[in-house]
Design an enzyme around this catalytic site. Structure first.
Site, PDB file in Angstrom:
ATOM      1  N   LYS A 206     -14.641 -10.035  12.559  1.00 15.87           N
ATOM      2  CA  LYS A 206     -14.241 -10.757  11.909  1.00 15.87           C
ATOM      3  C   LYS A 206     -13.810 -12.311  13.119  1.00 15.87           C
ATOM      4  O   LYS A 206     -13.477 -12.783  13.767  1.00 15.87           O
ATOM      5  CB  LYS A 206     -14.115 -11.181  10.309  1.00 15.87           C
ATOM      6  CG  LYS A 206     -14.256 -12.930  10.328  1.00 15.87           C
ATOM      7  CD  LYS A 206     -13.849 -13.043   9.230  1.00 15.87           C
ATOM      8  CE  LYS A 206     -15.378 -12.479   7.498  1.00 15.87           C
ATOM      9  NZ  LYS A 206     -14.774 -13.208   5.684  1.00 15.87           N
ATOM     10  N   GLU A 212      -7.293  -2.249  14.260  1.00 17.99           N
ATOM     11  CA  GLU A 212      -8.083  -0.730  15.068  1.00 17.99           C
ATOM     12  C   GLU A 212      -8.878  -0.954  15.746  1.00 17.99           C
ATOM     13  O   GLU A 212      -9.443   0.266  16.213  1.00 17.99           O
ATOM     14  CB  GLU A 212      -8.019   0.376  12.933  1.00 17.99           C
ATOM     15  CG  GLU A 212      -6.831   0.397  12.265  1.00 17.99           C
ATOM     16  CD  GLU A 212      -6.785  -0.858  11.033  1.00 17.99           C
ATOM     17  OE1 GLU A 212      -5.962   0.036   9.918  1.00 17.99           O
ATOM     18  OE2 GLU A 212      -6.467  -1.563  11.332  1.00 17.99           O
ATOM     19  N   GLY A 267     -14.903  -8.111   3.415  1.00 19.32           N
ATOM     20  CA  GLY A 267     -15.518  -6.931   4.526  1.00 19.32           C
ATOM     21  C   GLY A 267     -16.100  -6.025   3.258  1.00 19.32           C
ATOM     22  O   GLY A 267     -17.158  -5.276   4.078  1.00 19.32           O
ATOM     23  N   ARG A 268     -15.482  -6.127   1.548  1.00 18.17           N
ATOM     24  CA  ARG A 268     -16.399  -4.356   1.336  1.00 18.17           C
ATOM     25  C   ARG A 268     -18.196  -5.067   0.539  1.00 18.17           C
ATOM     26  O   ARG A 268     -18.257  -4.515   0.265  1.00 18.17           O
ATOM     27  CB  ARG A 268     -15.948  -4.340   0.089  1.00 18.17           C
ATOM     28  CG  ARG A 268     -15.083  -5.776  -1.107  1.00 18.17           C
ATOM     29  CD  ARG A 268     -13.920  -4.473  -1.127  1.00 18.17           C
ATOM     30  NE  ARG A 268     -13.444  -5.800  -2.117  1.00 18.17           N
ATOM     31  CZ  ARG A 268     -12.404  -6.951  -1.616  1.00 18.17           C
ATOM     32  NH1 ARG A 268     -12.048  -6.983  -0.368  1.00 18.17           N
ATOM     33  NH2 ARG A 268     -11.961  -7.402  -3.044  1.00 18.17           N
ATOM     34  N   GLU A 353     -10.423  -1.074  -4.143  1.00 20.57           N
ATOM     35  CA  GLU A 353     -10.054  -2.566  -3.166  1.00 20.57           C
ATOM     36  C   GLU A 353      -9.911  -3.426  -3.801  1.00 20.57           C
ATOM     37  O   GLU A 353      -9.174  -4.560  -4.136  1.00 20.57           O
ATOM     38  CB  GLU A 353     -10.740  -2.348  -2.004  1.00 20.57           C
ATOM     39  CG  GLU A 353      -9.988  -3.864  -0.851  1.00 20.57           C
ATOM     40  CD  GLU A 353     -10.183  -3.154   0.694  1.00 20.57           C
ATOM     41  OE1 GLU A 353      -9.870  -2.583   1.337  1.00 20.57           O
ATOM     42  OE2 GLU A 353     -11.010  -4.111   0.809  1.00 20.57           O
ATOM     43  N   HIS A 384     -19.434  22.955  -7.332  1.00 21.52           N
ATOM     44  CA  HIS A 384     -19.028  24.616  -6.827  1.00 21.52           C
ATOM     45  C   HIS A 384     -17.540  24.040  -6.136  1.00 21.52           C
ATOM     46  O   HIS A 384     -16.888  25.186  -4.972  1.00 21.52           O
ATOM     47  CB  HIS A 384     -19.803  25.302  -6.245  1.00 21.52           C
ATOM     48  CG  HIS A 384     -20.560  25.805  -6.050  1.00 21.52           C
ATOM     49  ND1 HIS A 384     -21.121  26.855  -6.441  1.00 21.52           N
ATOM     50  CD2 HIS A 384     -22.364  24.951  -6.514  1.00 21.52           C
ATOM     51  CE1 HIS A 384     -22.047  27.055  -7.288  1.00 21.52           C
ATOM     52  NE2 HIS A 384     -22.876  26.470  -6.835  1.00 21.52           N
ATOM     53  N   LYS A 512      -0.071  -3.422   6.819  1.00 19.77           N
ATOM     54  CA  LYS A 512      -0.803  -3.695   7.664  1.00 19.77           C
ATOM     55  C   LYS A 512       0.823  -4.751   8.234  1.00 19.77           C
ATOM     56  O   LYS A 512       1.687  -3.960  10.026  1.00 19.77           O
ATOM     57  CB  LYS A 512      -1.677  -5.123   7.929  1.00 19.77           C
ATOM     58  CG  LYS A 512      -2.940  -4.550   7.951  1.00 19.77           C
ATOM     59  CD  LYS A 512      -3.939  -5.827   8.190  1.00 19.77           C
ATOM     60  CE  LYS A 512      -5.219  -4.529   7.813  1.00 19.77           C
ATOM     61  NZ  LYS A 512      -6.245  -5.469   8.319  1.00 19.77           N
TER      62      LYS A 512
END
Length: 556
Positions: A206, A212, A267-268, A353, A384, A512
């Protein structure tokens, strides 16, 4: 004591828990042959079976009393109405506008946002169709064969889970990769297998400043230029999803290929926005719009269905029942579909979050459990790996099992085996195995009395482990859109009941800031002593290796 746990609805549930806590679901099913019909509901092709839960009619009624006491309907109206319910950032929460296929006006600060939403959708359609048709080509005329999305968090997990889930619909000859991790390995291993002349990078940030993402973006840009040696070619191979047009332009991206979204898109919750550009590129805009339509279908169901028949509300209140009254601190997501293998990771961010909070909307510390730990894996692999803990462990783990009735790959007996395993697991988790049943099994096997006495306790299962089964005809974009929206609204409902803001993430932001400080320390020679002793020791230990023989290798 908070208003919530001192409220009439909460205390009624607390008293009811004492009444019901020792009741076994095995007995509930024996006592009520119509339990499935009573505790299941349909929406479109999606069936939610919640009968394998430790609930009665009274439980469900009390849970809905708590939902109404929390004013779920009122808060739902505020969200759909564009009110700034993200109280710590003063923002509206309008991911629902991004998939508003009715095109009814949605107002934010007195303006209808649908005109802007539709303009970006048209921009996505135009660009994706040019790429997919071969009209848009690389700088040397090669057709685009590989899409690489560079983002993190919602800018990665959202489009990734959709593209993985819908991969049978991908255009033949087109591949997609998602790069998110700051670890250079993620980018390097991806770039090993692509050709710059036919690769298109989508940079999703954005602000066009996410550390990152921009670290990976600049490294990808350098890789591209090292091989191609033509700065002007950047504009044919890099596009951006961002609000920072100037920064994208400085990077070398044509401003016409910057796709916008807005501060009321979290964001999510952003895969429905221009962040979904990789979906349109990989699957086609028609399929992206089917995804939006499925989410809109669920939005209308959430907005209009009575609470007692409302899938997101039912799932949310069951989660609160276990989280807050049974002290179940985690929740399992078990998709019995290989295409949905990325769903647990997507829901981890969505849920944890959003509702991993200790402070309520009024700024007070909560005195009750909030968001659970979300985890899981695709079946039958999970059987398993960790299902032993579900069956006989000491920790309660309510779980959702998701499965299509029909396979997209009908190969021999595969889907029948998969389907039977899914249902068998939920049945076994509910029923358990009594001592007498285990004894009868061993007697039938011809075991001696001594052998039986030695192992019988290990073969007894308590059962009474709650599950929801979410079944749908087959996995399509429309169904997937509805399922993802269902979980979004579930998380919203739980946040309202817990009186927390589900739409900020200050803990992430704090990390951050600290990372920036440590990054500066790592770049300077000499030991540091400005952190706690553990951080100082770890920084200094790394420096010992980094600055040793630095002249023989490239600095990072």
């Amino acid at each position: 004591m908070s208003d919530l746990i001192n409220s009439p609805a909460w205390n009624a549930l607390k008293a009811h828990y004492e009444e019901i806590k020792d009741t076994h679901m095995r007995d509930m099913f024996n006592d009520d042959p119509e339990r499935f019909e009573k505790f299941s509901t349909n929406f479109n092709d999606i069936l939610l079976d919640y009968s394998k839960n430790r609930i009665t009619d009274k439980t469900l009624g009390l849970l809905m009393d708590l939902a109404r006491q929390s004013d779920i309907e009122g808060w739902r109206g505020k969200m759909f109405g564009g009110e700034p319910i993200n109280c710590t950032e003063g923002r509206s929460v309008l991911h629902v506008a991004l998939r508003n296929r009715s095109n009814q006006p949605v107002m934010v600060d007195g303006e209808n946002v649908m005109q802007d939403v539709n303009a970006v959708l048209a921009q996505i359609r135009g660009f994706s169709e040019r790429v997919r048709s071969g009209e848009w080509r690389g700088y040397n005329g090669e057709r685009i064969k590989t899409i690489i999305n560079i983002g993190i968090g919602g800018s990665d997990l959202g489009p990734k889970v959709v593209c993985e889930s819908m991969s049978p619909l991908a255009q033949r000859g087109l591949k997609i990769h998602f790069v998110s991790n700051a670890d250079a390995t993620h980018l390097v291993e991806t770039l090993k297998f692509v050709v710059p002349e036919n690769t298109l990078f989508v940079i999703s940030s954005k602000s066009f400043a996410t550390q990152e993402t921009m670290l990976n973006a600049h490294s990808a840009r350098k890789w591209f230029l090292d091989l191609v040696g033509n700065e002007k070619a950047i504009a044919r191979h890099f596009v951006a999803v961002s609000t920072n047009i100037e920064a994208a332009k400085e990077f070398g991206i044509d401003p016409r290929n910057v796709f916008e979204f807005w501060d009321w898109v979290g964001g999510r919750y952003s895969l429905w926005s221009a962040i979904g550009l990789p979906i349109a590129l990989y699957l086609g805009m028609d399929h992206f719009e089917e995804l939006l339509a499925g989410a809109h279908d669920m939005d209308r169901h959430f907005a209009e269905a009575p609470l007692e028949q409302n899938m997101p509300v039912i799932l949310a209140m069951l989660g609160i029942w276990y989280n807050n009254f049974f002290d179940a601190q985690s929740h399992g997501i078990m998709p019995y579909s290989q295409y949905l293998q990325g769903l647990p990771a997507y829901l981890q961010q969505l849920d944890m979050e959003s509702n991993g909070k200790t402070i309520d909307r009024g700024g007070h510390r909560v005195d009750y459990l909030t968001g659970p730990i979300i985890w899981g894996q695709s079946g039958t692999n999970g059987q398993h790996a960790f299902f032993q803990l579900l069956h006989q462990g000491t920790k309660p783990v309510p779980s959702d099992f998701l499965i299509p009735a029909l396979s997209q790959n009908p190969l021999g007996l595969h889907h029948r085996v998969l389907f039977s395993n899914c249902l068998a697991q939920t049945k076994a988790l509910m029923l358990g195995k009594k001592y007498t049943e285990a004894l009868a099994e061993m007697e039938a096997e011809g075991m001696s009395k001594a052998e039986m006495e030695e192992v019988i306790q290990h073969k007894v299962f308590d059962g009474n482990k709650p599950t929801n089964t979410i079944m749908f005809e087959r996995l399509t974009p429309r169904t997937l859109g509805a399922i993802l929206a269902m979980y979004e609204h579930k998380v919203f409902v739980q946040g309202i009941v817990w009186n927390i803001n589900s739409f900020d993430q200050w803990g992430v932001e704090y990390g951050k800031v600290l990372a920036g400080q440590i990054q500066q320390d790592l770049a300077q020679p000499g030991d540091v002593d400005n952190h706690d002793s553990s951080t100082n020791g770890l920084v200094n230990y790394r420096k010992k290796f980094y600055f040793k023989n630095l002249d023989t290798r490239k600095p990072d």
